[in-house]
Structure formats: structure tokens, C-alpha cells
Design a protein around this motif. Structure first.
Motif, PDB file in Angstrom:
ATOM      1  N   LYS A 144       0.815  -1.221   0.000  1.00  0.00           N
ATOM      2  CA  LYS A 144       0.000   0.000   0.000  1.00  0.00           C
ATOM      3  C   LYS A 144       0.845   1.266   0.000  1.00  0.00           C
ATOM      4  CE  LYS A 144      -4.292   1.559   0.193  1.00  0.00           C
ATOM      5  NZ  LYS A 144      -5.202   1.370  -0.940  1.00  0.00           N
ATOM      6  N   PHE A 145       2.149   1.115   0.260  1.00  0.00           N
ATOM      7  CA  PHE A 145       2.979   2.307   0.362  1.00  0.00           C
ATOM      8  C   PHE A 145       3.061   3.032  -0.977  1.00  0.00           C
ATOM      9  CE2 PHE A 145       7.162   4.501   0.738  1.00  0.00           C
ATOM     10  CZ  PHE A 145       6.788   5.356   1.756  1.00  0.00           C
ATOM     11  N   ALA A 146       3.002   2.275  -2.077  1.00  0.00           N
ATOM     12  CA  ALA A 146       3.029   2.914  -3.397  1.00  0.00           C
ATOM     13  C   ALA A 146       1.821   3.829  -3.573  1.00  0.00           C
ATOM     14  CB  ALA A 146       3.049   1.847  -4.487  1.00  0.00           C
ATOM     15  N   ASP A 147       0.651   3.391  -3.077  1.00  0.00           N
ATOM     16  CA  ASP A 147      -0.536   4.240  -3.147  1.00  0.00           C
ATOM     17  C   ASP A 147      -0.367   5.485  -2.286  1.00  0.00           C
ATOM     18  OD1 ASP A 147      -1.616   2.373  -4.777  1.00  0.00           O
ATOM     19  OD2 ASP A 147      -2.959   1.506  -3.292  1.00  0.00           O
ATOM     20  N   TYR A 148       0.259   5.320  -1.132  1.00  0.00           N
ATOM     21  CA  TYR A 148       0.463   6.456  -0.232  1.00  0.00           C
ATOM     22  C   TYR A 148       1.372   7.497  -0.886  1.00  0.00           C
ATOM     23  CZ  TYR A 148       2.076   9.160   3.794  1.00  0.00           C
ATOM     24  OH  TYR A 148       2.397  10.181   4.645  1.00  0.00           O
ATOM     25  N   LYS A 149       2.407   7.047  -1.546  1.00  0.00           N
ATOM     26  CA  LYS A 149       3.345   7.993  -2.175  1.00  0.00           C
ATOM     27  C   LYS A 149       2.673   8.788  -3.288  1.00  0.00           C
ATOM     28  CE  LYS A 149       6.702   5.125  -3.182  1.00  0.00           C
ATOM     29  NZ  LYS A 149       8.033   4.654  -3.650  1.00  0.00           N
ATOM     30  N   ASN A 150       1.596   8.248  -3.859  1.00  0.00           N
ATOM     31  CA  ASN A 150       0.897   8.959  -4.932  1.00  0.00           C
ATOM     32  C   ASN A 150      -0.065  10.025  -4.420  1.00  0.00           C
ATOM     33  OD1 ASN A 150       2.097   7.626  -7.097  1.00  0.00           O
ATOM     34  ND2 ASN A 150       0.619   5.952  -7.057  1.00  0.00           N
ATOM     35  N   LEU A 151      -0.336  10.038  -3.111  1.00  0.00           N
ATOM     36  CA  LEU A 151      -1.210  11.063  -2.547  1.00  0.00           C
ATOM     37  C   LEU A 151      -0.497  12.409  -2.524  1.00  0.00           C
ATOM     38  CD1 LEU A 151      -2.671   9.181   0.578  1.00  0.00           C
ATOM     39  CD2 LEU A 151      -3.733   9.446  -1.662  1.00  0.00           C
ATOM     40  N   ASP A 152      -1.262  13.501  -2.701  1.00  0.00           N
ATOM     41  CA  ASP A 152      -0.638  14.818  -2.561  1.00  0.00           C
ATOM     42  C   ASP A 152      -0.446  15.134  -1.078  1.00  0.00           C
ATOM     43  OD1 ASP A 152      -2.999  15.922  -1.468  1.00  0.00           O
ATOM     44  OD2 ASP A 152      -3.755  16.412  -3.456  1.00  0.00           O
ATOM     45  N   GLY A 153       0.260  16.210  -0.801  1.00  0.00           N
ATOM     46  CA  GLY A 153       0.643  16.525   0.582  1.00  0.00           C
ATOM     47  C   GLY A 153      -0.530  16.658   1.533  1.00  0.00           C
ATOM     48  N   SER A 154      -1.587  17.349   1.105  1.00  0.00           N
ATOM     49  CA  SER A 154      -2.720  17.560   1.999  1.00  0.00           C
ATOM     50  C   SER A 154      -3.449  16.260   2.282  1.00  0.00           C
ATOM     51  CB  SER A 154      -3.681  18.594   1.404  1.00  0.00           C
ATOM     52  OG  SER A 154      -4.199  18.145   0.163  1.00  0.00           O
ATOM     53  N   LEU A 155      -3.591  15.395   1.284  1.00  0.00           N
ATOM     54  CA  LEU A 155      -4.265  14.111   1.502  1.00  0.00           C
ATOM     55  C   LEU A 155      -3.451  13.205   2.417  1.00  0.00           C
ATOM     56  CD1 LEU A 155      -5.916  13.127  -1.892  1.00  0.00           C
ATOM     57  CD2 LEU A 155      -7.033  13.545   0.287  1.00  0.00           C
ATOM     58  N   LYS A 156      -2.128  13.272   2.318  1.00  0.00           N
ATOM     59  CA  LYS A 156      -1.290  12.495   3.234  1.00  0.00           C
ATOM     60  C   LYS A 156      -1.550  12.921   4.682  1.00  0.00           C
ATOM     61  CE  LYS A 156       2.533  11.480   0.078  1.00  0.00           C
ATOM     62  NZ  LYS A 156       3.951  11.758  -0.255  1.00  0.00           N
ATOM     63  N   ASN A 157      -1.613  14.217   4.914  1.00  0.00           N
ATOM     64  CA  ASN A 157      -1.870  14.715   6.266  1.00  0.00           C
ATOM     65  C   ASN A 157      -3.278  14.364   6.733  1.00  0.00           C
ATOM     66  OD1 ASN A 157       0.695  15.831   6.372  1.00  0.00           O
ATOM     67  ND2 ASN A 157       0.014  17.783   5.523  1.00  0.00           N
ATOM     68  N   CYS A 158      -4.245  14.427   5.812  1.00  0.00           N
ATOM     69  CA  CYS A 158      -5.614  14.011   6.145  1.00  0.00           C
ATOM     70  C   CYS A 158      -5.626  12.566   6.610  1.00  0.00           C
ATOM     71  CB  CYS A 158      -6.533  14.161   4.933  1.00  0.00           C
ATOM     72  SG  CYS A 158      -6.925  15.868   4.484  1.00  0.00           S
ATOM     73  N   LEU A 159      -4.876  11.720   5.920  1.00  0.00           N
ATOM     74  CA  LEU A 159      -4.827  10.295   6.246  1.00  0.00           C
ATOM     75  C   LEU A 159      -4.140  10.045   7.585  1.00  0.00           C
ATOM     76  CD1 LEU A 159      -5.346   7.375   5.303  1.00  0.00           C
ATOM     77  CD2 LEU A 159      -3.119   7.447   4.166  1.00  0.00           C
ATOM     78  N   LEU A 160      -3.055  10.750   7.859  1.00  0.00           N
ATOM     79  CA  LEU A 160      -2.300  10.523   9.097  1.00  0.00           C
ATOM     80  C   LEU A 160      -3.117  10.871  10.340  1.00  0.00           C
ATOM     81  CD1 LEU A 160       1.292  11.740   8.138  1.00  0.00           C
ATOM     82  CD2 LEU A 160       0.370   9.433   8.139  1.00  0.00           C
ATOM     83  N   CYS A 161      -4.108  11.751  10.199  1.00  0.00           N
ATOM     84  CA  CYS A 161      -4.973  12.072  11.340  1.00  0.00           C
ATOM     85  C   CYS A 161      -5.694  10.833  11.865  1.00  0.00           C
ATOM     86  CB  CYS A 161      -6.016  13.125  10.944  1.00  0.00           C
ATOM     87  SG  CYS A 161      -5.346  14.785  10.688  1.00  0.00           S
ATOM     88  N   LEU A 162      -5.888   9.833  11.010  1.00  0.00           N
ATOM     89  CA  LEU A 162      -6.646   8.640  11.388  1.00  0.00           C
ATOM     90  C   LEU A 162      -5.886   7.734  12.348  1.00  0.00           C
ATOM     91  CD1 LEU A 162      -8.080   7.714   7.878  1.00  0.00           C
ATOM     92  CD2 LEU A 162      -9.229   8.935   9.712  1.00  0.00           C
ATOM     93  N   ALA A 163      -4.580   7.938  12.483  1.00  0.00           N
ATOM     94  CA  ALA A 163      -3.776   7.053  13.322  1.00  0.00           C
ATOM     95  C   ALA A 163      -4.187   7.098  14.790  1.00  0.00           C
ATOM     96  CB  ALA A 163      -2.290   7.408  13.187  1.00  0.00           C
ATOM     97  N   ILE A 164      -4.838   8.154  15.221  1.00  0.00           N
ATOM     98  CA  ILE A 164      -5.169   8.334  16.629  1.00  0.00           C
ATOM     99  C   ILE A 164      -6.379   7.513  17.059  1.00  0.00           C
ATOM    100  CG2 ILE A 164      -6.774  10.262  16.384  1.00  0.00           C
ATOM    101  CD1 ILE A 164      -3.977   9.972  18.978  1.00  0.00           C
ATOM    102  N   PHE A 165      -7.195   7.093  16.104  1.00  0.00           N
ATOM    103  CA  PHE A 165      -8.441   6.421  16.449  1.00  0.00           C
ATOM    104  C   PHE A 165      -8.220   4.933  16.689  1.00  0.00           C
ATOM    105  CE2 PHE A 165      -9.758  10.059  13.801  1.00  0.00           C
ATOM    106  CZ  PHE A 165     -10.519  10.733  14.743  1.00  0.00           C
ATOM    107  N   PRO A 166      -8.905   4.358  17.689  1.00  0.00           N
ATOM    108  CA  PRO A 166      -8.740   2.926  17.992  1.00  0.00           C
ATOM    109  C   PRO A 166      -9.232   2.046  16.856  1.00  0.00           C
ATOM    110  CG  PRO A 166      -9.801   4.103  19.817  1.00  0.00           C
ATOM    111  CD  PRO A 166      -9.777   5.037  18.651  1.00  0.00           C
TER     112      PRO A 166
END
Length: 604
Positions: A144-166
């Protein structure tokens, strides 16, 4: 977001099924093996009990039982040897004899030994889980890392916000978009509000299968709650930890221990958040926040006193983020202590959602001149907001008071919140509305047509200012179009249009059947075009046209469209022809009859 290639997508989906299946197979295999061992030991114990009751010629049988137990122990050791921690004392192989030296307890296992085995088994499984998750995390990185690298900067940050949720948490779309806005990850553009930009990012994460709707039967456009697949979550946690987005421990859970991470988590321990030091986050700006993950009891004295030291704090999420009301958050000390709370002046976001025993907001709210979002949903003890909210008139864009059942009325100052875009949860009938548009006001396409959806609105005033000269010509034309595309509420009785910037002003008699007063003052209006194919006449009784230097109209036209007209005011409109005789106040009154409320020319 750049679309992932087809081959990458297929590999990702295949890997998801293979790894998920392997994970479940290992769980089931371990459970089955564990059950088989326990069942066999219980069988041997019963046989040993039978021998004790008939000990005469059972030596051979007893020996078989002892050999069976030893075999189980050796097999278990060999299977789990690579998982073993520090050496522990095994169950003694030495048989306990009686006074005659005979072995009379060969098949028995005391309770303490059984509990030790069970504890050891649990530890071994926990170790196995950690190793398994490490394997799966690596697999997620690969596929999945290849898909992550294709995200633009703002979408990457949007996605990283999800790490906090159980794991397996149901998360509201609104909660996530508010978070992105408060972080500055998404911002308004000339064409879209920040909320619409956030909605676009949300749909991109759905499209990329980073998140999944809770209800799979609904379309992504209607998704209001979502979950994150465990396989995806492993990757997001790894990346968030690597980027320093959150302070996460080795198991991926949020930690409240001190760190240089700009985001602090509140956990059930009820410990106050550690002191934050100003620093630049990887987003580029000083971006510090406190996020309540699991804390349920909040103390104004023990917790909030630390906020005085957090001068750079921008985000304060004290309320719940869960969709369910099952999670209860309570203010444990007296409400008077909460009212004394000194909130950091730079706050952009404040959430008290779902916190009980809050009756009013702290007076320090009036100092929050940068606050954009105030989330008070489900504050079921909240009785009033207070007039302090007037001090937020230059910044507040979102106010949520849904499910605040004790809130009886909204403060009068609410009308002064000129930047307010979203008001949720308070049901009221809007009777009078005044709108001022100017500069670079980001009115979206068709937004002004939504005025027709305001039921019960009796009075509407719209004032247009000048478009900013610094805007590119294309932007000026687009905004000019958005500013003037109007539809009117059907209950309207008074309409006041000032400085309309276009030459043609459209009115629809069908939608303005109740209109009694019409004021058109200033602007570029050359023609008042009455659009109606059914030959409907308007019930306007009072009409005022002022400072319309370009307006071309004749008195007979007014008589046709406004047959009920008994009051007409015309001032500084040199191109209106054949108008009736006006008095010294530039007013005409039908048959010389006085009109109720007439006080001459007014600009109120």
C-alpha cells in the motif's frame, strides 16, 4: 490524489485477502491447539482419578498417562520455544510419593500450576500477536505504500490524522473534516468553502479505499460514518509515528508521555497534559493541540490550569469524537471553576462535545479572536451561550449546538457573527435577514438561490459592495455572477436591494406573492425585468427606487405590475418617465391617502 495503477490496486486487494486470511487462520489454529491440549489433559486426569480408586493392577496404565503428559509438555515447549521469554520453572517431573514411596498423584495438576500455565499461554499469545502485527505492518508497507506515495501533501496529512483512532472505531465524517479545518490541512478557496474542500478530500480517501463506509449499502456520497481497515491502520500508524504526527507507543496506541510531538493525547489516567514547548511541526506552522482520546473525567483545577502555560495552543478537543453517546465525559468539579477557565487566546478550535455539567461557557471565550470552530454538540446541561459570543464576530465560521436540550434561546449577538457559515442544532424561525456582500466574498455558485429555502422569512435586505480590484478578471466575473444569482423566499413581505451591480434585475411574481414592500436603491440597474408567464400581478403596496441613474422605466409599467401600489418614492432616478406628481419628500400617495407607517424618505 493521483490514481493508483491497476496492477498496484489488484496487488493491494489480493494481499489484503491473503494476509487477512492468514491472520485469522493463525488465530483459529492456536485456539484449536490450545483446546486440544486442554481436552487431552482433562482426559488423562480423569483416567488418573480412576486408577487411584482401583490402584491394584494399573501400573502399566499409569505409566502410559505419565508418558502422555510428558509428551504434551515436550510438544508444547518445542512449538512455543521461539516465543518464550525468560526461563520459568516448569511443573516438576518428579512424582510426589506417599509414605510408602508409591506414586499416587501422577495424573493430578494443582490449581496454581494450571493458572501459571494459563498466564504463560496468554503472554505467549500476546508475543505472537505482536510478531504477527509486525509481519502484517511490513506487508502493508509493501503493498500500500506505493498508493500512499501517490497522494498529494494535503491528503497524506488528512490520512495521518486517522492514526489516533482505535481499531474498529466508528468515526463521523463531520468530526474528521472539522479536524482538517482546524489543523489548516484544508482551507477555503475562491470556489469552495473549507467544508467542501474537506468533503472532497474525504471522498478521495473513500475512493482510494483508505477508509470504508460503516454502512456498505449506501453510496460514498451519502457516507456519514466510516471505519478504517486494520490492514490500512497498520501502515497509517507506522507512517504517523515515523513523521512525528502523534506520540504513539510500540503497540500503536497514543501515549500521554512527554514528547516533542505537537499533538498531546488525553487518556483515561486523568493526568493533566504535559507542558508543551513551542516548535514547528512538519506541516510547517506551529500547530499544537490537545486531543481527548479516552479521558472521561475532567477537572477544571487539575487539568485546565495547565492551559495557561500553553500560549501556542491552537486546538483544544476536550469533548468526545465518538459517534455514539455511550462514552460519557464529565466535569467533576463545580461549574464555577469551569467558568474561571482561562482559554489560550490563539485557539482556532474548541470542542466541549458531550461533556456533562457544563451550564455556560467561560467568560474567557471573548478573548478567542481567532476561533473558527466551536463544537458544543450534546452538552446537555448547557443553558445559555452568553453575549460574549459577540467577540467572535470576525472569526467564527462553525457553531454546533445540536442536542443541547437545555438551551432555550440563542443570544442576540448571534446576528453579529458576520463570518458564520454553519449553524447546527438550534431550531428557530428566522424573520429578518440582512446580508452584506463585498470585497472578495466567496459566494459559491447557486448559493444565493438557497435563500428560497428559508421558510418564514418576512424581511430580506441585501447590500452589494464593490468587487476587489486586486482579483484576476476571471475571478471577478465568476464572483459577480455568484453574487447576483438570486431566488427569493415565498413568505417574503419586504425586499430591500441596495447597490445591485448588474444592469438587469429579475423579479418573479410567482415566488413573491406575499411581497408588500419593495426597495431598490443605488447600483447599476437599468431594467427591472418582471419574469412571469402566467401574467401574475404582484401585491406590492409600497415601492421605493432611489439613486438609480441608469434605470429606464415608465409609470404605466409600474401600474401594470403593481396594481395595489398606493405609495411610491422616486429619488434621483432621472430616466424614469411619466411619473406622477411627487410631493416635497419625492413621494406619491394614491388618491392623497396617508399610508400606514409613512415617515417620508428613510434609509434604515
Amino acid at each position: 490524489m493521483a490514481a493508483a495503477s491497476t496492477s498496484t490496486k489488484i496487488s493491494s486487494d489480493d494481499a489484503r485477502h491473503v494476509i487477512g486470511g492468514a491472520h485469522e487462520d493463525i488465530r483459529l489454529t492456536f485456539a484449536c491447539c490450545q483446546k486440544a491440549v486442554i481436552d487431552r489433559l482433562e482426559e488423562l486426569t480423569r483416567e488418573a482419578d480412576d486408577i487411584l480408586e482401583k490402584p491394584q493392577d494399573e501400573d502399566n496404565k499409569l505409566k502410559e498417562i505419565v508418558d502422555g503428559v510428558n509428551k504434551i509438555k515436550q510438544d508444547t515447549k518445542s512449538q512455543l520455544q521461539h516465543l518464550q521469554g525468560p526461563p520459568t520453572s516448569d511443573v516438576s517431573d518428579k512424582n510426589i510419593g506417599n509414605e510408602t514411596g508409591e506414586d499416587t498423584t501422577a495424573g493430578r495438576f494443582d490449581v496454581q500450576s494450571a493458572e501459571q500455565c494459563e498466564d504463560q499461554s496468554a503472554k505467549q499469545w500476546q508475543t505472537l500477536e505482536m510478531k504477527l502485527e509486525k509481519i502484517l505492518e511490513n506487508a502493508a508497507m509493501r503493498y500500500k505504500f506505493a498508493d500512499y506515495k501517490n497522494l498529494d501533501g494535503s491528503l497524506k496529512n488528512c490520512l495521518l490524522c486517522l492514526a489516533i483512532f482505535p481499531q474498529d472505531a466508528n468515526i463521523q465524517k463531520r468530526t474528521l473534516i472539522y479536524w482538517w479545518i482546524r489543523e489548516g490541512i484544508v482551507n477555503a478557496t475562491t470556489e469552495k468553502t473549507a467544508e467542501k474542500v474537506g468533503d472532497y478530500c474525504f471522498k478521495q480517501l473513500l475512493k482510494g479505499r483508505w477508509i470504508d463506509p460503516v454502512n456498505n449499502n449506501i453510496s460514498s456520497k451519502k457516507a456519514r460514518e466510516f471505519k478504517m481497515d486494520q490492514w490500512v491502520r497498520w501502515l497509517v500508524i507506522y507512517l504517523a509515528r515515523k513523521e512525528g504526527f502523534f506520540n504513539l507507543d510500540k503497540t500503536g496506541m497514543p501515549s500521554s508521555s512527554p514528547s516533542i510531538c505537537p499533538r498531546v493525547c488525553l487518556l483515561k489516567s486523568n493526568k493533566p497534559p504535559p507542558r508543551l514547548e513551542s516548535r514547528r511541526s512538519f506541516l510547517g506552522d506551529i500547530n499544537q493541540e490537545v486531543f481527548n482520546v479516552t479521558a472521561e473525567r475532567l477537572s477544571a483545577q487539575d487539568l485546565f490550569s495547565k492551559l495557561k502555560e500553553m500560549k501556542s495552543l491552537l486546538v483544544l478537543q476536550l469533548g468526545r469524537w465518538q459517534t455514539s453517546a455511550e462514552r460519557h465525559i464529565e466535569l467533576v468539579d463545580d461549574n464555577s471553576e469551569f467558568l474561571k477557565l482561562s482559554l489560550p487566546k490563539r485557539l482556532r478550535y474548541l470542542s466541549l462535545a458531550g461533556i456533562s455539567r457544563i451550564k455556560a461557557l467561560p467568560s474567557s471565550v471573548q478573548n478567542l479572536s481567532h476561533l473558527k470552530i466551536l463544537d458544543l454538540r450534546s452538552c446537555q446541561n448547557l443553558e445559555h451561550l452568553g453575549e460574549e459570543i459577540v467577540f467572535l464576530k470576525g472569526s467564527l465560521t462553525h457553531l454546533d449546538v445540536s442536542e443541547c436540550y437545555m438551551l432555550e434561546h440563542m443570544p442576540k449577538a448571534l446576528g453579529s457573527l458576520s463570518q458564520l457559515e454553519v449553524l447546527k442544532g438550534f431550531i428557530f424561525v428566522l424573520r429578518k435577514l440582512s446580508i452584506s456582500i463585498g470585497g472578495e466574498a466567496k459566494i459559491q455558485p447557486k448559493e444565493m438561490t438557497k435563500l428560497k429555502e428559508i421558510n418564514g422569512l418576512h424581511s430580506l435586505a441585501i447590500i452589494w459592495g464593490k468587487l476587489s480590484l486586486t482579483l484576476p478578471e476571471d475571478d471577478r466575473q465568476r464572483l459577480d455572477r455568484n453574487w447576483t444569482e438570486l431566488s427569493y423566499p415565498s413568505d417574503l413581505e419586504k425586499l430591500d436591494l441596495r447597490c445591485f451591480p448588474k444592469e438587469n434585475l429579475w423579479l418573479e411574481p410567482v415566488s413573491l406573492k406575499k411581497l408588500k414592500k419593495l426597495y431598490i436603491r443605488g447600483g447599476q440597474v437599468m431594467n427591472i425585468d418582471i419574469q412571469d408567464e402566467s401574467d401574475t400581478r404582484m401585491n406590492v403596496k409600497n415601492d421605493s427606487v432611489e439613486f438609480l441613474h441608469k434605470l429606464r422605466m415608465e409609470w404605466p409599467e409600474l401600474e401594470i405590475w403593481f396594481p395595489q401600489l398606493n405609495y411610491l418614492e422616486i429619488y434621483d432616478c432621472p430616466k424614469i418617465q411619466h411619473c406622477p406628481q411627487l410631493d416635497k419628500e419625492y413621494v406619491w400617495i394614491a388618491d392623497g391617502k396617508p399610508v400606514a407607517g409613512y415617515r417620508g424618505r428613510t434609509y434604515s
